[in-house]
Design a protein around this motif. Structure first.
Motif, short mmCIF file in Angstrom:
data_model
loop_
_atom_site.label_atom_id
_atom_site.label_comp_id
_atom_site.label_asym_id
_atom_site.label_seq_id
_atom_site.Cartn_x
_atom_site.Cartn_y
_atom_site.Cartn_z
N GLN A 135 0.94 -1.19 -0.24
CA GLN A 135 0.08 0.33 -0.11
C GLN A 135 0.88 1.35 0.09
O GLN A 135 0.57 2.43 -0.72
CB GLN A 135 -0.96 0.08 1.25
N LYS A 136 1.89 1.28 0.85
CA LYS A 136 2.73 2.43 1.01
C LYS A 136 3.49 2.62 -0.18
O LYS A 136 3.46 3.98 -0.74
CB LYS A 136 3.56 2.39 2.14
N THR A 137 4.06 1.74 -1.05
CA THR A 137 4.91 1.87 -1.97
C THR A 137 4.13 2.37 -3.23
O THR A 137 4.83 3.13 -3.95
CB THR A 137 5.81 0.70 -2.36
N ALA A 138 2.75 1.66 -3.25
CA ALA A 138 1.96 2.21 -4.38
C ALA A 138 1.57 3.73 -4.23
O ALA A 138 1.68 4.35 -5.20
CB ALA A 138 0.68 1.27 -4.19
N GLN A 139 1.49 4.31 -2.97
CA GLN A 139 1.46 5.66 -2.94
C GLN A 139 2.50 6.42 -3.26
O GLN A 139 2.28 7.45 -4.06
CB GLN A 139 0.95 5.95 -1.41
#
Length: 472
Positions: free
Chosen positions: A189-193
């Motif tokens: 989730q964080k790396t996608a953001q």
């Protein structure tokens, strides 16, 4: 975005005994990668027909960000020999330089076929029960994995690879399967953001570069009096925009239209010498020591040549090209193969040699080299050779085609004014691009730090955190 230093930590840590790991959560266990995954496993194809299709992944289909282009599929009978095999949910890691150092690799969780094949320059990890493939993928993205792997590479310069033994014996700290899953989901989730934020900034850079091209195009085909903020009819002269009447004439080039009547249209060969630095087209033998060997690989940003290349050549190669090319202040280098049209001003403070895909352009007294450099970057020039090579598998143009390029020649005083104007105007755009690039670099550093911190237990990731990241 919340900095990793501000996130919660585990209550108790212990010394891992591994220098690059440092302290790890007390309940995490040290384990070698060979005990967490099968490394370069074989693939049983007995349940597949030879005409069944499988995804095929050459190195260029896998990005450093972990994104994969699965669009290429071929019959298994064409792939089962001579390629690396893998299954859906495997992890692939580039083994060869510079792909390994650039972080090329992927978690194949969304591969549309059950099995796939790819470059022989991939290592494959297939996780055992109790280990998350996604967690192992993020492990391969950590600083310590990359740094240790780079130190242990074997082979000659330019062909170095990480050996299988590096993967087999690699030590890492493993939490429970539930924690691995939570960490992987949190990082997804964080790396996608972060990747989405980077993509927006890359789009902004593309728009800025397009703006820069428009500024250059208008100036080198109309002059510095053109008002970029106000559209003008094609039949109105440049000076009419400013209230002064200057006659215009047809340029003879369909996509340019009219130019100031006192400008000339010339062939490049008339106003400059265009020289092939290596007409034999035999590449020299590279050495660890010697003089820089320049290709488009050394072309950086929009205007730079970076000469810390690992490819070096002897003085005899340099002397031969110096005699042929007559390098001087303002000598230009122009790419005629691959990245066609890339142009740079050659450095005059050091000696070097050039790849045969480049040619040298020495301007005559009729044209300032800075003006010629700017015009060679314009759409006016690039469209001339793009119309020739469009659709070619390996785009290239001959020296003869380069010599026949049409060039617009205003009087030298106008050339000087255009150069000064474009220096100021393009500098503003270039500075804006640099700011965006710096912000992208900070985002990438944050992404790497976050992965390192989560995978090594420097921050505590709970299932609730993973869910919260993905919530609106």
């Amino acid at each position: 975005m919340k900095a990793s230093a501000a996130m919660s930590k585990y209550e108790t840590y212990k010394d891992s005994g591994v220098e690059w790991l440092g302290k790890i959560p007390v309940h995490w266990k040290l384990i070698r990668l060979k005990n967490a995954a099968s490394i370069n496993p074989s693939l049983n194809l007995k349940n597949y027909e030879s005409n069944d299709h499988a995804c095929f992944l050459p190195m260029e289909k896998v990005e450093s960000s972990g994104l994969v282009d699965y669009g290429l599929q071929k019959p298994i009978k064409e792939l089962k020999r001579g390629f690396t095999s893998f299954r859906r949910n495997d992890v692939i890691i580039a083994k060869i330089t510079p792909c390994f150092e650039n972080g090329k690799g992927a978690f194949l969780h969304s591969m549309p076929t059950d099995v796939g094949f790819g470059s022989t320059e991939f290592h494959v990890l297939r996780s055992f029960k109790g280990f998350s493939s996604s967690f192992l993928y993020y492990l391969s993205k950590t600083h310590f994995f990359m740094d240790v792997g780079e130190q242990l590479m074997i082979g000659s310069s330019g062909q170095k690879r990480i050996p299988t033994d590096f993967l087999v014996n690699f030590l890492f700290a493993a939490p429970s399967f539930e924690e691995q899953t939570a960490i992987a989901h949190f990082l997804d989730q964080k790396t996608a953001q972060i990747d989405a934020a980077i993509a927006i900034k890359e789009q902004q850079i593309a728009l800025l570069k397009e703006r820069k091209q428009i500024i250059i195009q208008q100036a080198v085909t109309r002059g510095v009096g053109f008002d970029f903020a106000q559209p003008t009819d094609s039949d109105r002269s440049l000076s009419e925009v400013e209230g002064n009447s200057v006659p215009m004439k047809d340029s003879g080039v369909e996509w340019i239209g009219e130019i100031p009547a006192h400008w000339e249209v010339s062939r490049l060969s008339i106003i400059a010498d265009v020289i092939d630095p290596n007409p034999s087209h035999r590449n020299p033998i590279y050495h660890l020591e010697g003089f820089p060997f320049i290709s488009t690989v050394e072309f950086k940003n929009d205007d730079d040549i970076v000469l810390d290349t690992s490819r070096r050549v002897t003085e005899s190669t340099v002397l031969e090209q110096e005699k042929r090319c007559r390098f001087k202040e303002g000598s230009l280098v122009f790419s005629r193969k691959g990245t066609i049209g890339a142009v740079r001003i050659l450095p005059n403070h050091m000696r070097f040699a050039l790849l045969d895909s480049l040619c040298v352009i020495n301007a005559s007294d009729k044209v300032q080299y800075h003006f010629l450099y700017l015009q060679l970057q314009s759409f006016f020039v690039r469209e001339q050779f793009h119309s020739i090579v469009r659709g070619a598998a390996l785009p290239q143009v001959s020296i003869g085609v380069v010599r026949l390029l049409k060039i617009l020649i205003p009087p030298r005083n106008e050339q000087a004014a255009i150069v000064i104007y474009l220096h100021e105007e393009t500098k503003k755009v270039s500075n804006a691009i640099v700011i965006q690039q710096q912000q992208i670099e900070k985002l990438r550093e944050y992404k790497t730090t976050l992965i390192n911190s989560a995978v090594t237990g420097k921050i505590r990731v709970t299932p609730e955190m993973a869910i919260a990241v993905g919530s609106p």
